[in-house]
Design a protein around this motif. Sequence first.
Motif, mmCIF file in Angstrom:
data_model
loop_
_atom_site.group_PDB
_atom_site.id
_atom_site.type_symbol
_atom_site.label_atom_id
_atom_site.label_comp_id
_atom_site.label_asym_id
_atom_site.label_seq_id
_atom_site.Cartn_x
_atom_site.Cartn_y
_atom_site.Cartn_z
ATOM 1 N N GLU A 78 98.155 50.221 44.594
ATOM 2 C CA GLU A 78 98.388 49.503 43.335
ATOM 3 C C GLU A 78 97.426 50.039 42.284
ATOM 4 N N ARG A 79 97.960 50.337 41.114
ATOM 5 C CA ARG A 79 97.152 50.809 39.983
ATOM 6 C C ARG A 79 97.476 49.920 38.793
ATOM 7 N N THR A 80 96.410 49.413 38.141
ATOM 8 C CA THR A 80 96.602 48.545 36.987
ATOM 9 C C THR A 80 96.195 49.304 35.730
ATOM 10 N N ASN A 81 97.140 49.495 34.849
ATOM 11 C CA ASN A 81 96.882 50.077 33.536
ATOM 12 C C ASN A 81 96.998 48.958 32.510
ATOM 13 N N VAL A 82 96.486 49.176 31.321
ATOM 14 C CA VAL A 82 96.641 48.177 30.274
ATOM 15 C C VAL A 82 98.121 48.123 29.903
ATOM 16 N N TRP A 85 99.218 39.196 28.931
ATOM 17 C CA TRP A 85 98.736 39.558 27.589
ATOM 18 C C TRP A 85 97.888 38.444 26.988
ATOM 19 N N THR A 86 98.291 37.192 27.227
ATOM 20 C CA THR A 86 97.519 36.057 26.729
ATOM 21 C C THR A 86 96.135 36.024 27.368
ATOM 22 N N PHE A 87 96.075 36.242 28.664
ATOM 23 C CA PHE A 87 94.797 36.250 29.372
ATOM 24 C C PHE A 87 93.887 37.353 28.836
ATOM 25 N N LEU A 88 94.438 38.541 28.622
ATOM 26 C CA LEU A 88 93.650 39.642 28.076
ATOM 27 C C LEU A 88 93.152 39.313 26.667
ATOM 28 N N SER A 89 94.000 38.708 25.854
ATOM 29 C CA SER A 89 93.603 38.329 24.493
ATOM 30 C C SER A 89 92.491 37.290 24.506
ATOM 31 N N LEU A 90 92.594 36.308 25.391
ATOM 32 C CA LEU A 90 91.555 35.287 25.492
ATOM 33 C C LEU A 90 90.224 35.873 25.935
ATOM 34 N N THR A 124 84.794 37.399 24.468
ATOM 35 C CA THR A 124 83.759 38.432 24.435
ATOM 36 C C THR A 124 83.218 38.624 23.022
ATOM 37 N N ILE A 125 84.096 38.691 22.043
ATOM 38 C CA ILE A 125 83.665 38.837 20.647
ATOM 39 C C ILE A 125 82.845 37.621 20.210
ATOM 40 N N PHE A 126 83.295 36.424 20.583
ATOM 41 C CA PHE A 126 82.571 35.199 20.256
ATOM 42 C C PHE A 126 81.163 35.209 20.863
ATOM 43 N N LEU A 127 81.059 35.608 22.129
ATOM 44 C CA LEU A 127 79.751 35.646 22.777
ATOM 45 C C LEU A 127 78.819 36.669 22.136
ATOM 46 N N ILE A 128 79.350 37.816 21.758
ATOM 47 C CA ILE A 128 78.531 38.837 21.088
ATOM 48 C C ILE A 128 78.002 38.306 19.760
ATOM 49 N N ILE A 129 78.855 37.637 19.001
ATOM 50 C CA ILE A 129 78.430 37.073 17.715
ATOM 51 C C ILE A 129 77.369 36.001 17.929
ATOM 52 N N MET A 130 77.578 35.102 18.898
ATOM 53 C CA MET A 130 76.625 34.023 19.136
ATOM 54 C C MET A 130 75.272 34.559 19.610
#
Length: 72
Positions: free
Chosen positions: A15-19, A42-47, A52-58
């Motif tokens: 099994e190979r997982t690509n984006v 796709w929803t899980f990846l977006s969340l 991640t962006i929120f944590l970097i900002i905080m």
Amino acid sequence: MKDNINVNLSSCLVERTNVGSYEYINICTGETTKIDWSFIDWTFLSLIAILTIFLIIMVSLLIKELIRWDIE
């Protein structure tokens, strides 16, 4: 006389997982099956990306505040 070869089919699958898709490769036959991601994937990846962006900002705001407290 014919020899019977018992092949474990699970050992043939990779099994190979690509984006955007999952790819299943049967290395015994060379056959490749591609399954595109569903809306939930796709929803899980977006969340994860938003979190991640929120944590970097905080963390950057926290570091900025800590540095400002040391200066004063």
